[in-house]
Design an enzyme around this catalytic site. Structure first.
Site, short mmCIF file in Angstrom:
data_model
loop_
_atom_site.label_atom_id
_atom_site.label_comp_id
_atom_site.label_asym_id
_atom_site.label_seq_id
_atom_site.Cartn_x
_atom_site.Cartn_y
_atom_site.Cartn_z
N GLU A 207 52.00 43.64 44.08
CA GLU A 207 51.19 42.48 44.52
C GLU A 207 50.38 41.88 43.38
OE1 GLU A 207 49.02 43.63 48.08
OE2 GLU A 207 50.88 43.68 49.25
N GLU A 329 56.96 46.66 51.86
CA GLU A 329 55.80 46.93 52.73
C GLU A 329 55.96 46.06 53.96
OE1 GLU A 329 51.78 46.95 51.20
OE2 GLU A 329 52.46 47.62 49.23
O1 AHR Z 1 49.69 49.34 52.42
C1 AHR Z 1 48.33 49.06 52.24
C2 AHR Z 1 48.11 48.04 51.14
O2 AHR Z 1 48.62 46.80 51.53
C3 AHR Z 1 48.81 48.32 49.83
O3 AHR Z 1 48.06 49.14 49.01
C4 AHR Z 1 48.93 46.95 49.23
O4 AHR Z 1 50.06 46.83 48.40
C5 AHR Z 1 49.00 46.02 50.41
O5 AHR Z 1 48.15 44.96 50.28
#
Ligand code: AHR
Length: 549
Positions: A207, A329
């Protein structure tokens, strides 16, 4: 698993937490639903893709109680000689999670991998600035690899692109993948790991478009650094698969522009690009569960948008290479995301991001499982974020493990989301989602609705070697049973192997350590099998029907 009669099953599903009145015959959106039948033809020649076994991976971040107290707890009564919790390992091994991303997430952007290798007594305790947590470094690279081998999963390593350099990234590849005779490979051997770890999959940062990220940078800057790191990493090991850091999601003002600019710099050096997204029944859905059930369509849309940008850059570069997507994610996450839920207050293993999951979250996760399979031609890796204690299907306390509601649809993706994903075109009744509200990370941009949303979201997989097929169906209708008519074009189902459903009268019901089986799959009464079959799907349900062919 509960076994109930068909009558009990449909009756129970009808005892909704929402009032079911005669008026509901018109549907909540005033649309007459005279016919509640969705028709679909299953043709084994119409294939989306062979499903990559990494489509239902997961994620463990060095965050909260995911690692410490979650998978690693030398003081636990369940600990093995390495300090790993055997009860948690069994859950994950039995689930068959194919690939697990580690160590972050936001954490990785300030992580020095050298702090986490070598004799444990010499490792420093450091302050993790991403989650304001005390990181003891007792669990690091070699512990993760050892644990991953024990549970039978493939590692997906995240690289520190915040405070870390391209050289650090290449050094870690050398530490992990070179056999011997170089500075970093010999260091690994001196730590007791003679054989290389052979880590194939790497996320080139996390990110990096986000201002919250340690070392956040501009797209062009990141793209140049990613290209440099990729060249150095491939010089160490040419077989690595590299995932560039894509946009953190459509809520970002730089969404798409980030991806395009990054890929303009590093397209030729990477293999895939990452996507991230978390959903919730928030202002975005107006806290309306009927709209919430449609949100997996936002995943379809995001995937299609990122495919477009990848292919546009490919065309611009006249490249022969097609990138894969790594949706590394994805999950529901909206409750535990502020205040003490994200602030470790400089303690060890704090309770962070411990999201409770209810029935409606599980139904949406089912829809998201469908969306991933629907795009399995381009999404080759995806990670449910996360796996243990932190926004997780599995929770722990000192006495054992708890399966959150989302465990079950995820486990069905793992179990039945195999073989070939079939291209199908269900046709059935729908409702209107004309607009959406502000997402949780609102930046003031309008989010379009979906228009007509079919009540049934259906996917099909086919396993020719096993001679089986599976139908996955989300019934978004909160009040009514819906019928699915299956027309088999060239396959002949002979018997039902399993028909399991997640449903219930209370969308907000959840599992707790005190009441761990409140929301669990039920075995549904088998439909009659034939070339034309009718499958009854209760209101508010996600189901899998597996058939022998
Ligand atoms: O999964 C929780 C958080 O969400 C992670 O650390 C980050 O990559 C995302 O914003």
């Amino acid at each position: 698993m509960k076994k109930v009669s068909r009558r009990q099953f449909l009756q129970q599903a009808g005892r909704t937490g929402l009032a079911v009145t005669a008026a509901s015959a018109l549907g909540r959106f005033g649309i007459a639903q005279t016919q509640r039948v969705t028709r679909v033809t299953i043709d084994s020649n119409r294939q989306i893709s062979e499903i990559n076994p990494h489509l239902f991976g997961s994620f463990l971040e060095q965050l909260g109680r995911a690692i410490y107290e979650g998978i690693y707890d030398p003081k636990s009564k369940f600990a093995d000689a390495d300090g790993f919790r055997t009860d948690v390992m069994k859950e994950i091994h039995d689930l068959g999670v194919p690939i697990i991303r580690w160590p972050g997430g936001n954490f990785v952007s300030g992580y020095h991998w050298l702090d986490g290798v070598g004799p444990k007594k010499d490792r420093p305790a450091v302050l993790d600035r991403a989650w304001n947590t005390l990181e003891t470094n007792q669990f690091g690279t070699n512990e993760f690899i050892t644990w991953a081998r024990k549970v039978g999963t493939e590692p997906l390593f995240g690289l520190n692109f915040g405070t870390g350099s391209a050289e650090d990234a290449a050094a870690l590849v050398e530490y992990c993948n070179v056999e011997k005779g170089t500075k970093w490979s010999d260091l690994r051997r001196s730590h007791g790991y003679e054989k290389p770890h052979n880590v194939k999959y790497w996320c080139v940062g996390n990110e990096m478009d986000g201002p919250w990220q340690i070392g956040h940078m501009e797209a062009r800057e990141y793209g140049i650094k990613a290209a440099d790191a990729a060249r150095q990493m491939r010089a160490v090991d040419e077989t690595v698969k590299l995932v560039a850091c894509g946009s953190s999601g459509p809520f970002m003002p730089t969404y798409i522009t980030w991806d395009r600019t990054v890929l303009e710099q590093c397209y030729e050096y990477v293999d895939g690009i990452s996507l991230h997204r978390y959903w919730g029944n928030t202002d975005e859905t107006g806290h309306d569960s009927q709209k919430y059930m449609a949100m997996n369509l936002a995943m379809d849309r995001q995937i299609e948008e990122i495919i477009s940008v990848c292919d546009a850059v490919r065309a611009q570069k006249r490249s022969g290479k097609q990138l894969f997507l790594s949706f590394d994610e994805w999950n529901v996450w909206y409750r535990a995301r502020s205040g003490d839920a994200v602030n470790g207050r400089r303690t060890e293993a704090p309770h962070l991001l411990e999201e409770p999951y209810n029935l409606e979250d599980a139904l949406l996760v089912g829809g998201l499982v469908n969306s991933l399979m629907r795009h399995s031609d381009r999404v080759k890796v995806a990670c449910l974020a996360q796996l243990v204690n932190v926004i997780a299907p599995i929770m722990t306390n000192k006495d054992g493990v708890l399966r959150n509601t989302i465990f079950y649809p995820y486990s069905w993706g793992l179990k039945y989301g195999r073989g070939r994903a079939l291209s199908i075109e269900p046709e059935g009744p729908s409702y209107e989602v004309a607009s959406l509200g502000k997402p949780i990370e609102d930046i003031g941009l309008a989010v379009p609705g979906f228009g007509k949303v079919q009540y049934l979201d259906v996917m099909a997989t086919y396993q020719p070697e096993q001679k089986t097929a599976t139908i996955f169906a989300l019934n978004r209708d909160l009040e009514n049973e819906q019928e699915l008519e299956l027309n088999w074009h060239d396959l002949t189902p002979s018997r039902v192997i399993a028909f399991e459903t997640m449903t219930g009268s209370d969308l907000k019901a959840l599992n707790t350590f005190a009441d761990p089986k409140k929301v669990v799959p039920q075995t549904a009464p088998s439909p009659s099998v034939g070339l034309k079959m009718s499958v009854k799907l209760p209101a508010r349900s996600y189901s899998v029907l597996t058939l022998a062919l």
